[in-house]
Design a protein around this motif. Structure first.
Motif, mmCIF file in Angstrom:
data_model
loop_
_atom_site.group_PDB
_atom_site.id
_atom_site.type_symbol
_atom_site.label_atom_id
_atom_site.label_comp_id
_atom_site.label_asym_id
_atom_site.label_seq_id
_atom_site.Cartn_x
_atom_site.Cartn_y
_atom_site.Cartn_z
ATOM 1 N N TYR A 278 30.115 40.543 33.927
ATOM 2 C CA TYR A 278 30.628 40.867 32.592
ATOM 3 C C TYR A 278 31.849 41.775 32.723
ATOM 4 C CZ TYR A 278 30.586 41.854 27.595
ATOM 5 O OH TYR A 278 30.928 41.940 26.270
ATOM 6 N N LYS A 279 31.698 42.822 33.544
ATOM 7 C CA LYS A 279 32.813 43.763 33.771
ATOM 8 C C LYS A 279 33.985 43.074 34.455
ATOM 9 C CE LYS A 279 29.762 47.725 34.146
ATOM 10 N NZ LYS A 279 28.918 48.411 35.104
ATOM 11 N N ALA A 280 33.695 42.214 35.432
ATOM 12 C CA ALA A 280 34.756 41.501 36.154
ATOM 13 C C ALA A 280 35.501 40.544 35.225
ATOM 14 C CB ALA A 280 34.167 40.751 37.336
ATOM 15 N N ASN A 281 34.779 39.848 34.344
ATOM 16 C CA ASN A 281 35.412 38.956 33.363
ATOM 17 C C ASN A 281 36.322 39.744 32.437
ATOM 18 O OD1 ASN A 281 34.262 36.551 34.225
ATOM 19 N ND2 ASN A 281 32.537 36.682 32.812
ATOM 20 N N GLU A 282 35.823 40.883 31.960
ATOM 21 C CA GLU A 282 36.600 41.729 31.059
ATOM 22 C C GLU A 282 37.851 42.272 31.762
ATOM 23 O OE1 GLU A 282 35.463 45.104 27.838
ATOM 24 O OE2 GLU A 282 34.773 45.484 29.897
ATOM 25 N N GLU A 283 37.682 42.740 32.985
ATOM 26 C CA GLU A 283 38.811 43.280 33.745
ATOM 27 C C GLU A 283 39.876 42.206 33.985
ATOM 28 O OE1 GLU A 283 39.610 44.757 38.264
ATOM 29 O OE2 GLU A 283 37.748 45.456 37.322
ATOM 30 N N PHE A 284 39.447 41.003 34.354
ATOM 31 C CA PHE A 284 40.391 39.897 34.567
ATOM 32 C C PHE A 284 41.155 39.591 33.287
ATOM 33 C CE2 PHE A 284 41.152 35.255 34.342
ATOM 34 C CZ PHE A 284 42.106 35.160 35.336
ATOM 35 N N ARG A 285 40.443 39.509 32.187
ATOM 36 C CA ARG A 285 41.071 39.180 30.902
ATOM 37 C C ARG A 285 42.086 40.226 30.481
ATOM 38 N NH1 ARG A 285 40.051 40.873 26.026
ATOM 39 N NH2 ARG A 285 38.053 41.769 26.561
ATOM 40 N N ILE A 286 41.763 41.494 30.715
ATOM 41 C CA ILE A 286 42.626 42.593 30.260
ATOM 42 C C ILE A 286 43.799 42.855 31.211
ATOM 43 C CG2 ILE A 286 42.687 45.088 29.845
ATOM 44 C CD1 ILE A 286 39.795 44.795 28.771
ATOM 45 N N THR A 287 43.552 42.825 32.515
ATOM 46 C CA THR A 287 44.572 43.258 33.473
ATOM 47 C C THR A 287 45.442 42.140 34.040
ATOM 48 O OG1 THR A 287 43.055 43.124 35.350
ATOM 49 C CG2 THR A 287 43.190 45.236 34.192
ATOM 50 N N SER A 288 44.953 40.913 34.068
ATOM 51 C CA SER A 288 45.734 39.827 34.654
ATOM 52 C C SER A 288 46.844 39.405 33.694
ATOM 53 C CB SER A 288 44.841 38.633 34.952
ATOM 54 O OG SER A 288 45.614 37.587 35.488
ATOM 55 N N ARG A 289 48.000 39.125 34.253
ATOM 56 C CA ARG A 289 49.141 38.717 33.426
ATOM 57 C C ARG A 289 49.366 37.204 33.468
ATOM 58 N NH1 ARG A 289 52.681 43.208 32.162
ATOM 59 N NH2 ARG A 289 51.763 45.087 33.054
ATOM 60 N N THR A 290 48.326 36.472 33.845
ATOM 61 C CA THR A 290 48.455 35.015 33.932
ATOM 62 C C THR A 290 48.268 34.361 32.566
ATOM 63 O OG1 THR A 290 46.109 34.680 34.367
ATOM 64 C CG2 THR A 290 47.528 35.021 36.282
#
Length: 162
Positions: free
Chosen positions: A55-67
């Protein structure tokens, strides 16, 4: 694949119904949480811990990735119950010490199917079309038989080096 080949094909994988501790964690019904279940099965870590981590990894990817992919996920839920993107799965499993082996490449077609005689022995986290499952020494560990009678294509698999 022609009709007769499909008719006589079989996965020869024994099926062991295994939810990875999902029911014990208090979850009911069906969900797209195959990533959580599979990781819980192979690591023997509690389902809830894997769920919370992803859950945390999904959230972090969504927020921090610029893809473009991450931007498209902004309106969606971060819950692993609705799926986990392969970028997140890859990062998480590599952190746990698992190694990816691809079995399919662009333009090559399907070479490996979800069959006992086409997969190596040992414990594998197997990636198929829109699903991840576990095969332990020829035994499919999942909540249902996802092999499609041995016709399901394997994109690759994760193994834990000794």
């Amino acid at each position: 694949m022609n009709f007769f080949k499909r008719l006589f094909s079989s996965s020869n994988l024994e099926l062991k119904i295994n939810d990875g501790g999902r029911a014990a964690a208090g979850y009911k019904g069906k969900a797209g949480d195959c990533v959580v279940r599979s990781i819980a099965i192979v690591t023997n870590l509690p389902y809830q811990k894997i769920y919370d981590d992803l859950y945390k990894a999904n959230e972090e990817f969504r927020i921090t990735s610029r893809t473009k992919l991450a931007r498209s996920l902004k309106q969606k839920n971060d819950s692993p119950r609705s799926g986990t993107h392969r970028v997140v799965v890859k990062k998480y499993l590599e952190k746990l010490g698992w190694q990816w082996t691809p079995t399919m490449f662009i333009g090559q077609g399907c070479k490996v199917h979800l069959k006992k005689d086409e997969l190596p022995s040992g414990t594998l986290i197997v990636s198929c079309s829109k699903h991840i499952t576990v095969v332990k020494d020829g035994v499919l560990n999942d909540t249902y038989d996802c092999s499609r009678r041995g016709t399901r294509c394997v994109y690759g698999y994760w193994t834990k080096p000794n």
